[in-house]
Write an enzyme that holds these catalytic residues in place. Structure first.
Site, PDB file in Angstrom:
ATOM      1  N   ASN A   1     -52.064 -32.472  15.350  1.00  0.00           N
ATOM      2  CA  ASN A   1     -51.393 -33.684  15.800  1.00  0.00           C
ATOM      3  C   ASN A   1     -52.359 -34.376  16.766  1.00  0.00           C
ATOM      4  O   ASN A   1     -52.471 -33.988  17.923  1.00  0.00           O
ATOM      5  CB  ASN A   1     -50.078 -33.285  16.484  1.00  0.00           C
ATOM      6  CG  ASN A   1     -49.279 -34.477  16.945  1.00  0.00           C
ATOM      7  OD1 ASN A   1     -49.759 -35.615  16.909  1.00  0.00           O
ATOM      8  ND2 ASN A   1     -48.066 -34.237  17.403  1.00  0.00           N
TER       9      ASN A   1
ATOM     10  N   LYS B   1     -53.053 -31.641  19.533  1.00  0.00           N
ATOM     11  CA  LYS B   1     -52.200 -30.455  19.600  1.00  0.00           C
ATOM     12  C   LYS B   1     -52.370 -29.713  18.280  1.00  0.00           C
ATOM     13  O   LYS B   1     -52.510 -30.359  17.239  1.00  0.00           O
ATOM     14  CB  LYS B   1     -50.728 -30.856  19.756  1.00  0.00           C
ATOM     15  CG  LYS B   1     -50.413 -31.454  21.093  1.00  0.00           C
ATOM     16  CD  LYS B   1     -48.905 -31.676  21.226  1.00  0.00           C
ATOM     17  CE  LYS B   1     -48.628 -32.652  22.336  1.00  0.00           C
ATOM     18  NZ  LYS B   1     -47.583 -33.616  22.038  1.00  0.00           N
TER      19      LYS B   1
ATOM     20  N   ARG C   1     -50.340 -34.597  11.204  1.00  0.00           N
ATOM     21  CA  ARG C   1     -49.241 -35.522  11.470  1.00  0.00           C
ATOM     22  C   ARG C   1     -49.840 -36.920  11.502  1.00  0.00           C
ATOM     23  O   ARG C   1     -50.770 -37.192  12.258  1.00  0.00           O
ATOM     24  CB  ARG C   1     -48.612 -35.200  12.813  1.00  0.00           C
ATOM     25  CG  ARG C   1     -47.560 -36.209  13.173  1.00  0.00           C
ATOM     26  CD  ARG C   1     -47.059 -36.005  14.583  1.00  0.00           C
ATOM     27  NE  ARG C   1     -46.033 -36.990  14.870  1.00  0.00           N
ATOM     28  CZ  ARG C   1     -45.870 -37.559  16.051  1.00  0.00           C
ATOM     29  NH1 ARG C   1     -46.653 -37.250  17.061  1.00  0.00           N
ATOM     30  NH2 ARG C   1     -44.921 -38.450  16.229  1.00  0.00           N
TER      31      ARG C   1
ATOM     32  N   HIS D   1     -40.213 -40.152  13.944  1.00  0.00           N
ATOM     33  CA  HIS D   1     -39.647 -38.797  14.085  1.00  0.00           C
ATOM     34  C   HIS D   1     -39.095 -38.283  12.751  1.00  0.00           C
ATOM     35  O   HIS D   1     -38.221 -37.411  12.725  1.00  0.00           O
ATOM     36  CB  HIS D   1     -38.465 -38.750  15.092  1.00  0.00           C
ATOM     37  CG  HIS D   1     -38.811 -39.009  16.513  1.00  0.00           C
ATOM     38  ND1 HIS D   1     -37.984 -39.736  17.345  1.00  0.00           N
ATOM     39  CD2 HIS D   1     -39.869 -38.635  17.270  1.00  0.00           C
ATOM     40  CE1 HIS D   1     -38.526 -39.800  18.552  1.00  0.00           C
ATOM     41  NE2 HIS D   1     -39.679 -39.152  18.533  1.00  0.00           N
TER      42      HIS D   1
ATOM     43  N   ASN E   1     -38.586 -37.046  24.858  1.00  0.00           N
ATOM     44  CA  ASN E   1     -39.021 -38.123  25.747  1.00  0.00           C
ATOM     45  C   ASN E   1     -38.905 -39.435  24.972  1.00  0.00           C
ATOM     46  O   ASN E   1     -38.355 -40.420  25.445  1.00  0.00           O
ATOM     47  CB  ASN E   1     -40.442 -37.831  26.224  1.00  0.00           C
ATOM     48  CG  ASN E   1     -40.772 -38.619  27.459  1.00  0.00           C
ATOM     49  OD1 ASN E   1     -39.876 -39.009  28.230  1.00  0.00           O
ATOM     50  ND2 ASN E   1     -42.042 -38.900  27.642  1.00  0.00           N
TER      51      ASN E   1
ATOM     52  N   ARG F   1     -39.119 -45.768  27.497  1.00  0.00           N
ATOM     53  CA  ARG F   1     -38.932 -46.983  26.688  1.00  0.00           C
ATOM     54  C   ARG F   1     -37.512 -47.513  26.825  1.00  0.00           C
ATOM     55  O   ARG F   1     -36.559 -46.737  26.901  1.00  0.00           O
ATOM     56  CB  ARG F   1     -39.199 -46.703  25.204  1.00  0.00           C
ATOM     57  CG  ARG F   1     -40.605 -46.249  24.908  1.00  0.00           C
ATOM     58  CD  ARG F   1     -40.843 -46.227  23.390  1.00  0.00           C
ATOM     59  NE  ARG F   1     -42.059 -45.522  23.070  1.00  0.00           N
ATOM     60  CZ  ARG F   1     -42.120 -44.373  22.377  1.00  0.00           C
ATOM     61  NH1 ARG F   1     -41.022 -43.821  21.911  1.00  0.00           N
ATOM     62  NH2 ARG F   1     -43.277 -43.803  22.152  1.00  0.00           N
TER      63      ARG F   1
ATOM     64  N   ASP G   1     -37.430 -37.155  33.410  1.00  0.00           N
ATOM     65  CA  ASP G   1     -37.059 -35.799  32.995  1.00  0.00           C
ATOM     66  C   ASP G   1     -35.556 -35.591  33.237  1.00  0.00           C
ATOM     67  O   ASP G   1     -35.081 -35.714  34.365  1.00  0.00           O
ATOM     68  CB  ASP G   1     -37.879 -34.765  33.783  1.00  0.00           C
ATOM     69  CG  ASP G   1     -37.735 -33.384  33.180  1.00  0.00           C
ATOM     70  OD1 ASP G   1     -36.590 -32.964  32.893  1.00  0.00           O
ATOM     71  OD2 ASP G   1     -38.767 -32.717  32.980  1.00  0.00           O
TER      72      ASP G   1
ATOM     73  N   ARG H   1     -33.799 -33.028  33.372  1.00  0.00           N
ATOM     74  CA  ARG H   1     -33.449 -31.970  34.336  1.00  0.00           C
ATOM     75  C   ARG H   1     -33.352 -32.543  35.748  1.00  0.00           C
ATOM     76  O   ARG H   1     -32.401 -32.296  36.482  1.00  0.00           O
ATOM     77  CB  ARG H   1     -34.521 -30.870  34.347  1.00  0.00           C
ATOM     78  CG  ARG H   1     -34.422 -29.935  33.187  1.00  0.00           C
ATOM     79  CD  ARG H   1     -35.678 -29.139  33.032  1.00  0.00           C
ATOM     80  NE  ARG H   1     -36.742 -29.997  32.509  1.00  0.00           N
ATOM     81  CZ  ARG H   1     -37.801 -29.550  31.846  1.00  0.00           C
ATOM     82  NH1 ARG H   1     -37.942 -28.277  31.646  1.00  0.00           N
ATOM     83  NH2 ARG H   1     -38.706 -30.385  31.388  1.00  0.00           N
TER      84      ARG H   1
ATOM     85  N   GLU I   1     -31.544 -30.337  22.810  1.00  0.00           N
ATOM     86  CA  GLU I   1     -31.410 -28.886  22.697  1.00  0.00           C
ATOM     87  C   GLU I   1     -31.009 -28.225  24.010  1.00  0.00           C
ATOM     88  O   GLU I   1     -30.434 -27.142  24.010  1.00  0.00           O
ATOM     89  CB  GLU I   1     -32.750 -28.277  22.233  1.00  0.00           C
ATOM     90  CG  GLU I   1     -33.082 -28.619  20.797  1.00  0.00           C
ATOM     91  CD  GLU I   1     -34.534 -28.304  20.441  1.00  0.00           C
ATOM     92  OE1 GLU I   1     -35.114 -27.379  21.027  1.00  0.00           O
ATOM     93  OE2 GLU I   1     -35.074 -29.009  19.573  1.00  0.00           O
TER      94      GLU I   1
ATOM     95  N   GLU J   1     -41.158 -29.490  14.203  1.00  0.00           N
ATOM     96  CA  GLU J   1     -41.965 -30.420  13.412  1.00  0.00           C
ATOM     97  C   GLU J   1     -43.218 -29.747  12.855  1.00  0.00           C
ATOM     98  O   GLU J   1     -43.631 -30.034  11.738  1.00  0.00           O
ATOM     99  CB  GLU J   1     -42.335 -31.636  14.279  1.00  0.00           C
ATOM    100  CG  GLU J   1     -41.134 -32.540  14.500  1.00  0.00           C
ATOM    101  CD  GLU J   1     -41.297 -33.494  15.675  1.00  0.00           C
ATOM    102  OE1 GLU J   1     -41.180 -33.029  16.828  1.00  0.00           O
ATOM    103  OE2 GLU J   1     -41.550 -34.681  15.444  1.00  0.00           O
TER     104      GLU J   1
HETATM  105  P1  ADP Z   1     -41.507 -35.186  23.334  1.00  0.00           P
HETATM  106  O1  ADP Z   1     -40.813 -36.432  22.972  1.00  0.00           O
HETATM  107  O2  ADP Z   1     -42.570 -35.348  24.364  1.00  0.00           O
HETATM  108  O3  ADP Z   1     -41.881 -34.289  22.174  1.00  0.00           O
HETATM  109  P2  ADP Z   1     -39.548 -33.116  23.978  1.00  0.00           P
HETATM  110  O4  ADP Z   1     -38.737 -33.094  22.745  1.00  0.00           O
HETATM  111  O5  ADP Z   1     -40.365 -31.911  24.298  1.00  0.00           O
HETATM  112  O6  ADP Z   1     -40.404 -34.417  24.128  1.00  0.00           O
HETATM  113  O7  ADP Z   1     -38.550 -33.402  25.203  1.00  0.00           O
HETATM  114  C1  ADP Z   1     -39.032 -33.534  26.495  1.00  0.00           C
HETATM  115  C2  ADP Z   1     -37.867 -33.885  27.405  1.00  0.00           C
HETATM  116  O8  ADP Z   1     -36.833 -32.919  27.263  1.00  0.00           O
HETATM  117  C3  ADP Z   1     -38.211 -33.845  28.895  1.00  0.00           C
HETATM  118  O9  ADP Z   1     -38.733 -35.078  29.324  1.00  0.00           O
HETATM  119  C4  ADP Z   1     -36.867 -33.558  29.529  1.00  0.00           C
HETATM  120  O10 ADP Z   1     -36.214 -34.791  29.802  1.00  0.00           O
HETATM  121  C5  ADP Z   1     -36.080 -32.850  28.460  1.00  0.00           C
HETATM  122  N1  ADP Z   1     -35.826 -31.445  28.772  1.00  0.00           N
HETATM  123  C6  ADP Z   1     -36.619 -30.392  28.535  1.00  0.00           C
HETATM  124  N2  ADP Z   1     -36.038 -29.246  28.965  1.00  0.00           N
HETATM  125  C7  ADP Z   1     -34.849 -29.598  29.483  1.00  0.00           C
HETATM  126  C8  ADP Z   1     -33.763 -28.891  30.088  1.00  0.00           C
HETATM  127  N3  ADP Z   1     -33.804 -27.568  30.239  1.00  0.00           N
HETATM  128  N4  ADP Z   1     -32.688 -29.610  30.485  1.00  0.00           N
HETATM  129  C9  ADP Z   1     -32.636 -30.934  30.333  1.00  0.00           C
HETATM  130  N5  ADP Z   1     -33.609 -31.652  29.781  1.00  0.00           N
HETATM  131  C10 ADP Z   1     -34.707 -31.009  29.354  1.00  0.00           C
END
Ligand code: ADP
Length: 404
Positions: free
Chosen positions: A10, A17, A93, A182, A213, A243, A284, A286, A335, A386
């Site tokens: 990727n 990656k 990808r 996606h 994200n 975004r 984020d 979290r 998730e 993916e």
């Molecule tokens: P990308 O779009 O970069 O592939 P991911 O699917 O890995 O992103 O998602 C990243 C986002 O997931 C983080 O920015 C965060 O907001 C969220 N995230 C990751 N772990 C947790 C968690 N334990 N609880 C809540 N949100 C989480």
């Protein structure tokens, strides 16, 4: 010995990656990341997944060619080098396949030319993807290389969903339409959701909510995408980490005419400084939830706007599909963030949708139902993968007849 390994690449503008999988049992052997390519402070992080051991290398990595060579050297240290006869193919990808690429495709010169022709609709992504492919080809010219497109799964959308209501001639001249992104994740998750329900993909209608994200929703009828929230670019649709998602297009004219902003400034504003980060300073989930729990009003507003948009798409795709068998949450937020799932589904009981508090609180890496028993519509958490999907599609394309 038959070749059963697939390297998934990727390639971003300043990062690569990778994952190496053995397709005999879909086992991940190694994974890693090269970041800040072209800077003095590049970093390579490599993990051998069979032992869990990680190595890190810091120092300048000038370009993608140097990055891939470094990756190959790291893999070679573990006996998994790119020159191994066990490597069957490299799966790339590729973000934008336009209307041309509806399926994973073995790469030849004509394919490269077409990916290049699509650069105007994917200026940030396709050039980096192309560089990754060319570099990998130079390292292993004899090996099949496969492009797996983010847009491919969405090419089944009817014209009524894929077209914007603008002048047809202008749209066609500039190839303006809803492409969606996606797609690899939406394909994988919609199929895995059918499996979770014990049904064939053709039998079920699923709303997939890919909340990372970047975030996008899709309506999948009988295994085929009929609508998705991202559009010409990944800017449209849901509220994302950085975004804005949907907004009145006239906001842009207003920012130009009244705000005196340039096209590039607005591009940066909407793609990098909006969404959750623009609303509350954090992207984020979290951190946002931690602030919400402390009573932070800005974080609460950001969360509420995020949920409101999500609910609108669930409702819209419910109407598009007519009958919904499952709503599936996936990617980092989908998730992991149980409060997002709970809030997005709250109040939708009349649509047959509900979340069971105890099931929703379970943390697990497995696909699972979080709706109450006997609910009319299943609500599921289905971890996306993916890389596995790219590897599987790549292997399916190149292994036919080879290892039999
Ligand atoms: P990308 O779009 O970069 O592939 P991911 O699917 O890995 O992103 O998602 C990243 C986002 O997931 C983080 O920015 C965060 O907001 C969220 N995230 C990751 N772990 C947790 C968690 N334990 N609880 C809540 N949100 C989480």
């Amino acid at each position: 010995m038959s070749a059963t390994r697939v390297l998934v690449l990727n390639s971003g503008s300043s990062s690569v990656k990778y994952q190496l999988l053995d397709m005999r049992d879909s086992r991940r052997l190694a994974m890693g990341l090269v970041e800040r390519i072209g800077e003095e402070t590049s970093r390579l992080k490599h993990t051998l997944l069979t032992t869990g051991d990680s190595r890190e290398w810091n120092g300048p990595i000038a370009d993608h060619e140097a990055a891939l060579k470094a990756v190959s050297e790291e893999l070679a240290k573990d006996g998994l080098g790119l020159d191994s006869p066990e490597l069957a193919a490299i799966g790339h990808r590729v973000v934008h396949g336009g209307q041309t690429f509806t399926e994973p495709t073995v790469i030849d010169e004509a394919v490269l030319t077409e990916i290049e022709r699509l650069i105007p609709v994917a200026p940030l992504h396709n050039p980096a993807n192309l560089t990754g492919i060319r570099t990998a080809q130079a390292l292993r010219p004899d090996l099949p290389q496969v492009a797996v497109f983010d847009t491919a799964f969405h090419t089944t959308m009817p014209e009524s969903a894929a077209r914007y209501a603008i002048d047809l001639k202008t749209a066609d001249e500039h190839r303006i339409r809803r492409y969606g992104f996606h797609g690899t994740s939406h394909a994988y998750v919609s199929r895995a959701t059918a499996e979770l329900l014990g049904k064939a993909p053709e039998e079920v209608n699923v709303i997939v909510l890919h909340l990372g994200n970047g975030a996008s929703a899709s309506a999948v009828r009988g295994g085929r995408c009929v609508d998705t929230s991202m559009g010409l670019t990944p800017l449209e649709g849901l509220v994302m980490g950085t975004r804005s998602g949907d907004l009145d297009p006239a906001v842009i004219f207003h920012l130009m005419r009244v705000g005196g902003m340039s096209t590039d400034e607005i591009d940066t504003l909407l793609n990098k400084k909006s969404g959750l980060i623009g609303l509350c300073g954090d992207n984020d989930m979290r951190e946002i939830r931690r602030r919400v729990d402390e009573g932070d009003e800005e974080a609460q507003l950001a969360f509420d706007i995020y949920i409101h948009r999500l609910k609108k798409y669930i409702g819209a795709y419910y109407a598009v599909l007519g009958r919904v068998d499952a709503v599936a949450f996936t990617a980092g937020v989908g998730e992991n963030a149980s409060p997002v799932r709970e809030a997005a589904i709250a109040g939708l009981e009349e649509l047959g949708l509900a979340v069971d508090g105890e099931l929703n609180a379970v943390r697990s890496g497995e696909p699972r139902l979080i709706s109450p028993a006997h609910a009319r519509v299943a609500v599921a958490v289905v971890p996306t993968d993916e890389e596995l999907e790219i590897a599987a599609q790549t292997y399916a394309l190149v292994a036919v007849g080879k290892n039999s």
